[in-house]
Every structure is written in structure tokens, then in C-alpha cells.
Design an enzyme around this catalytic site. Structure first.
Site, short mmCIF file in Angstrom:
data_model
loop_
_atom_site.label_atom_id
_atom_site.label_comp_id
_atom_site.label_asym_id
_atom_site.label_seq_id
_atom_site.Cartn_x
_atom_site.Cartn_y
_atom_site.Cartn_z
N ASP A 1 0.86 -1.19 0.00
CA ASP A 1 0.00 0.00 0.00
C ASP A 1 0.90 1.24 0.00
O ASP A 1 1.66 1.47 0.95
CB ASP A 1 -0.90 -0.02 1.24
CG ASP A 1 -2.02 1.00 1.17
OD1 ASP A 1 -2.16 1.66 0.12
OD2 ASP A 1 -2.76 1.13 2.16
N ASP B 1 -3.01 2.38 -6.15
CA ASP B 1 -1.85 2.47 -5.26
C ASP B 1 -1.72 1.31 -4.28
O ASP B 1 -1.00 1.41 -3.29
CB ASP B 1 -1.88 3.79 -4.48
CG ASP B 1 -3.08 3.90 -3.56
OD1 ASP B 1 -4.04 3.11 -3.74
OD2 ASP B 1 -3.08 4.77 -2.67
N GLU B 2 -2.39 0.20 -4.54
CA GLU B 2 -2.23 -0.96 -3.66
C GLU B 2 -2.48 -2.25 -4.42
O GLU B 2 -3.22 -2.28 -5.41
CB GLU B 2 -3.12 -0.86 -2.44
CG GLU B 2 -4.61 -0.89 -2.74
CD GLU B 2 -5.45 -0.93 -1.47
OE1 GLU B 2 -5.17 -1.78 -0.60
OE2 GLU B 2 -6.38 -0.10 -1.36
#
Length: 392
Positions: free
Chosen positions: A9, A107-108
Site C-alpha cells: 500500500d 496504489d495498492e
């Protein structure tokens, strides 16, 4: 064989990218989202730097509230193209270590590195190498959880942000999990938490002491789900390619509007964006959706199914406008509108049908508009019906 799952993350991703691009922003409260306009702005916070979080600002918070909490913050609009490129670069780093990568968002991601141990070392070693690669190549930090399953890895990645690395060993699951608050349970919303706390359940350990049957009686079918989570059970595999279920775009007006022409023009513009995204993804859908939110926050969604499936802007525009005309309550002020398409058919995206042939003119128009958008940006060319009239 025991699985080794990583949940990666990125830390305050959008804000961190802006601070990287603009060094003068480092150490300052950066808030990505809508224009706050002196505390009267619309929309929500997309993300914010850790400096802004110290003032109570967080993602999904109304931008007006963020401004009241942090009026001296630096408010920036999202730079989607830049974030997408950086995200692509980061995911390429993931693929250096394993092919089993499941994107969760820009973003993860989850990574299954079980088969990578002989090449790169154990789970914590791989996680550390990924963190180092991201710092070297992108000058950004990531927090990573390492665990035997996705649920535990997800919780672990969030415990020591930013730049964290938390490892959950298979023989330490109860020690790790049971002291945590029940708010960490996946799917435990406020209502569920209220029920559990009335039962004297405040930690995951408290929950684990209840038999599954009791939890089923109190929570219905969700009872077994929470029982399994309380004991750290999660057999879901890392899925490398998740099917896209819908493509949509929304717009929140800067001021509630009751001018139907303004709303119509915005719907046309949103339909253009949806059509462009569908064609870029090679998708055609048969269900077109309208979302309409009034000034009192009451929201309606309506849809229409057409045949054959389409990705043509003209058809999406026509259906969206038709749904609006049939469902708009005259005189009501509108806060937000949205257009979406779902019901995708992979075969339809590859096949040419009679409708496509007859409507070749519209296809050519879409191709030209897409070409110009790719080269010069989405705002370089728009249909006349989506353009606002200039004030005299």
C-alpha cells in the site's frame, strides 16, 4: 504449502507524488481534491499528506470540512495522468518478483510470492526488496504487510504507516490479531460494530471466544464470516486479472443548479468520457446508467438496457439524456450527475454488427475524437452540445 502473501500500500500516494514533483511541498499539508473555495467548496478529499492528517483531514472527507480543519493547507487538483504513470512503474516492480499480482486500486495490490522464495528470499526479505526498489526508482515509500493470507496481510500493511513493514507468522496469528479493535474486521460497518459492542465484543479476541452459532443468531449469514475472520481464516487466492464490471464518470457542480441545459451539457461531457474509456479498454456494454443527486443529497439511479452492446458516444449520450428527461423532477436543484455503462460482452467488443456498419459515421467521429484526445488531452475537442455558452 504455506502461502506467503504481501499487501503493498503506497503511503499517501497522490500527495506523495506531488511532493516528489514539487520539493517545496515537502513537510507541508498537501490535500488533493476539489477546490475548497474558502471553505465553501464541493466534492471530497482524494488523499492528503501525513502533515495534513495531523489536523484531522482524511480521504473521502468533504473538501469544505477539510478546509475548516486545515485552512492553511495546500490544495491541489488530481493529476490523473501522472498518478497512472507512476502506478504503472510501481506495478512493474511488483512483476519483477512475481507474476501473481492482484491490483486493488491505483496504489495498492496483493502479491503471492510463495513461488519466489527460492529466487529472492523469504517473505520479509522480498517485501524489503520491493520497498527499496520503489524508493530507488520512484522516490516514494510503501507500507507492506506479510502474512499467510490476504486478510492478515491487508491489516498488517496498515499498522505502521508510513514506510511500514509488518510480518504475521503462521504461528502468531492469534497473538497478532486478537488484541485489535473490531473495526479492523472486513465488512464490519458501524451498525455491525454497534451490535458487537452491545454484546461486550470490542476486540477481535473477544469475538473469537463466541461460537459460530451464536454469531449467526446475532448477525445472520454474516456471523460465520466474522467468526472465520476472527480466527484469521481466509482462503481466497490472489487473482491476477479482475473483470471490469462498469465504467462511469461523475461530476459535482460547484453550485447546485436548476438550469436543465447546464445539466444536459454536463451529461453529454460525461458520456464522452465514458465512451472514450470504453473504447480504450476494448469494451462494449448493454446497460447505460444515470445517477442524479439533488441538493438535499437524495440520489436516484436509473438505467436502460440496449441491444446490441455499444461503446459509441452518440448512443450513450442519447440514452443518458433520455433517462434524465424521464426522471428529473422539474425545478429541483442538482448537486451531482453521473453516467456509466455496464453489462460488458467480450464477444461484442470484437465483432462488427449491422448497427456498426450503418453507423459508420459515428464510429469515425469517435475515432477522430479519441485520436485528438490521446495526442492533445481530453479537453482539446468536445461535442458542441457539451460546451457551455459564453456569457455575454
Amino acid at each position: 504449502m504455506k502461502r506467503i502473501i504481501l499487501h503493498v500500500d503506497m503511503d499517501a500516494f497522490f500527495a506523495a507524488v506531488e511532493q516528489r514533483e514539487h520539493p517545496e511541498l515537502k513537510g507541508k499539508p498537501v490535500i488533493i481534491g476539489a477546490d475548497p473555495r474558502g471553505g465553501r467548496g464541493r466534492g471530497v478529499v482524494s488523499t492528503c499528506s501525513y502533515e495534513a492528517r495531523k489536523f484531522g483531514v482524511h480521504s473521502a472527507m468533504p473538501i469544505s470540512q477539510a478546509y475548516r480543519l486545515c485552512p492553511h493547507g495546500i490544495y491541489l487538483p488530481p493529476n490523473g495522468a501522472l498518478y497512472q504513470q507512476v502506478s504503472h512503474n510501481i506495478f512493474q516492480i511488483f512483476y519483477e518478483f512475481t507474476d501473481l499480482v492482484e491490483p486493488v486500486s491505483i496504489d495498492e495490490a496483493f502479491l503471492d510470492v510463495t513461488g519466489s522464495v527460492r529466487l529472492f528470499g523469504d517473505g520479509p526479505t522480498i517485501a524489503q526488496k520491493i520497498k527499496q526498489r520503489i524508493k530507488e526508482k520512484e522516490r516514494l515509500s510503501a507500507s507492506i504487510g506479510v502474512a499467510p493470507n490476504k486478510y492478515l496481510a491487508k491489516i498488517a500493511s496498515d499498522l505502521q504507516k508510513p514506510d511500514g513493514l509488518v510480518v504475521v507468522e503462521a504461528d502468531q496469528i492469534e497473538t497478532f490479531l486478537w488484541p485489535l479493535d473490531i473495526s479492523r474486521l472486513w465488512g464490519a460497518g458501524e451498525r455491525t460494530q454497534q451490535i458487537l459492542r452491545k454484546m461486550g465484543i470490542n476486540t477481535i479476541g473477544d469475538l473469537a471466544r463466541f461460537p459460530a452459532q451464536v454469531l449467526k443468531q446475532k448477525l445472520g449469514s454474516a456471523g460465520e464470516h466474522f467468526y472465520r475472520l476472527a480466527h484469521g481464516f481466509d482462503e481466497r487466492p490472489v487473482i491476477t486479472c479482475e473483470e471490469v464490471k462498469s465504467v462511469s464518470n461523475e461530476h459535482t457542480f460547484g453550485k447546485d443548479v436548476d438550469d436543465v441545459d447546464v445539466v444536459r451539457k454536463q451529461l453529454v461531457y460525461l458520456a464522452e468520457k465514458v465512451g472514450y474509456r470504453l473504447r480504450k479498454k476494448g469494451l462494449k456494454g448493454k446497460t447505460i446508467h444515470l445517477k442524479l443527486r439533488y441538493d438535499n443529497f437524495s440520489t436516484i439511479t436509473r438505467n436502460m438496457t440496449i441491444s446490441p452492446p455499444t461503446n459509441q458516444t452518440r448512443q450513450i449520450v442519447d440514452v443518458a439524456l433520455d433517462l434524465f428527461e424521464k426522471n428529473y423532477i422539474s425545478g429541483r436543484k442538482v448537486r451531482l450527475v453521473g453516467v456509466g455503462v455496464s453489462g460488458f460482452d467480450d464477444r461484442a467488443a470484437r465483432q462488427t454488427n449491422l448497427f456498426d456498419i450503418l453507423d459508420e459515421k459515428q464510429q469515425k467521429l469517435d475515432r477522430v475524437q479519441d485520436l485528438l484526445s490521446d495526442r492533445f488531452g481530453r479537453h482539446i475537442v468536445q461535442r458542441a452540445e457539451s460546451l457551455k455558452k459564453k456569457k455575454k
